[in-house]
Enzyme design. Sequence first.
Site, PDB file in Angstrom:
ATOM      1  N   HIS A 125      14.315  86.170  57.838  1.00 48.07           N
ATOM      2  CA  HIS A 125      14.979  84.894  57.532  1.00 48.07           C
ATOM      3  C   HIS A 125      15.500  84.187  58.792  1.00 48.07           C
ATOM      4  O   HIS A 125      15.899  83.019  58.720  1.00 48.07           O
ATOM      5  CB  HIS A 125      16.151  85.098  56.573  1.00 48.07           C
ATOM      6  CG  HIS A 125      15.734  85.538  55.197  1.00 48.07           C
ATOM      7  ND1 HIS A 125      14.797  84.845  54.453  1.00 48.07           N
ATOM      8  CD2 HIS A 125      16.113  86.593  54.432  1.00 48.07           C
ATOM      9  CE1 HIS A 125      14.622  85.473  53.288  1.00 48.07           C
ATOM     10  NE2 HIS A 125      15.404  86.528  53.254  1.00 48.07           N
ATOM     11  N   ASP A 162       7.857  91.196  51.657  1.00 49.24           N
ATOM     12  CA  ASP A 162       9.223  91.153  51.125  1.00 49.24           C
ATOM     13  C   ASP A 162       9.249  90.115  49.992  1.00 49.24           C
ATOM     14  O   ASP A 162       8.533  89.115  50.041  1.00 49.24           O
ATOM     15  CB  ASP A 162      10.180  90.757  52.250  1.00 49.24           C
ATOM     16  CG  ASP A 162      11.651  90.846  51.852  1.00 49.24           C
ATOM     17  OD1 ASP A 162      12.317  91.807  52.275  1.00 49.24           O
ATOM     18  OD2 ASP A 162      12.133  89.953  51.129  1.00 49.24           O
ATOM     19  N   HIS A 164      11.384  87.973  49.222  1.00 47.03           N
ATOM     20  CA  HIS A 164      11.916  86.671  49.641  1.00 47.03           C
ATOM     21  C   HIS A 164      10.956  86.011  50.637  1.00 47.03           C
ATOM     22  O   HIS A 164      10.311  86.713  51.425  1.00 47.03           O
ATOM     23  CB  HIS A 164      13.285  86.839  50.305  1.00 47.03           C
ATOM     24  CG  HIS A 164      14.311  87.494  49.416  1.00 47.03           C
ATOM     25  ND1 HIS A 164      14.563  88.842  49.463  1.00 47.03           N
ATOM     26  CD2 HIS A 164      15.121  86.972  48.473  1.00 47.03           C
ATOM     27  CE1 HIS A 164      15.507  89.134  48.564  1.00 47.03           C
ATOM     28  NE2 HIS A 164      15.857  88.016  47.948  1.00 47.03           N
TER      29      HIS A 164
HETATM   30 ZN   LIG Z   1      14.058  90.343  50.835  1.00 42.12          ZN
END
Ligand SMILES: [Zn+2]
Length: 312
Positions: A125, A162, A164
């Site tokens: 992220h 992942d 996300h």
């Molecule tokens: Zn994640």
Amino acid sequence: MLYLSHPASLEHDPRALIPGHPDTPERLVAIEAALAERDWLGCERRAAPAASEEELELVHTPRLVSSIRELCAAGGGRIDADTAVGEASWAAALHAAGGACELARALLAGEDEVGYCCVRPSGHHAEPERAMGFCLFNNVAVAAALAIDRLGAERVMIFDWDVHHGNGTAEAFRERSDVLFASIHQMPLYPGTGPASDTGSGEGAGFTLNLPVAPGSGEAEWLALIDERIVPAAERFRPDLILISAGYDAHRLDPLASCQLESASFARMATRMRELASRLGVPLGAVQEGGYEIDSLVESLLATIPALAGDA
Ligand SMILES: [Zn+2]
């Protein structure tokens, strides 16, 4: 197979400032206890070195690097609603990015064909100018940039499994045609980026492959996207190195999302990536990202490592 880790990963604990935070050192303690019981599954263990600030700045702005260094040195603080650092987080972040860099270095030097870098904090992220979403520096992105800038790779593929979206990795390489970023992620879900329509920009147009899936999606959906979209894109791209952002939060027991993968599903994804890497004749490295239900995280990782090694 190489396995990189570092004890500094265990000293970063966002719970000091955010009680109940799901990213705990116990995640890695449990993984390493299970691996130690199994003689590390035959992996060659290596300590993750600290990344240099110069390496971090292959992806991140000097301003982000210095702001995190200074916040940690001052004893820590919150970066956003779910990202916080303490004094020890600086060393953890350097060794996390450095482990990913060392993995790329070892693989491209031909020391092994496959490796796993099991570090915290996660990275995918973290954007060039912003730490967010439990992530300080983008470990896999720094390794990919290093591979191209310093290690002789012309093209690197990153597959982010992942649950996300890896917004940070996507932004780092948005305008580049030498990094293919492919991601399967639940949508809607944090951080909200990664629609299929976003395929990169400028020279990087066509080199971002966002594959969002609906909540409740399971192995059949995920494997079909790998077989029908990701593998063909990789074969056209012909990378010199394949990196995986390996999070396990698409597991059906994970508390942060609602996909329905089983532990064995990660092994099946890993086998596909291993077969792809073998067909292309290129090395394969995985870098740890999320996974917050400890038993299924451990079980998934124990299934994934032999599959990456080609033993499954
Ligand atoms: Zn994640």
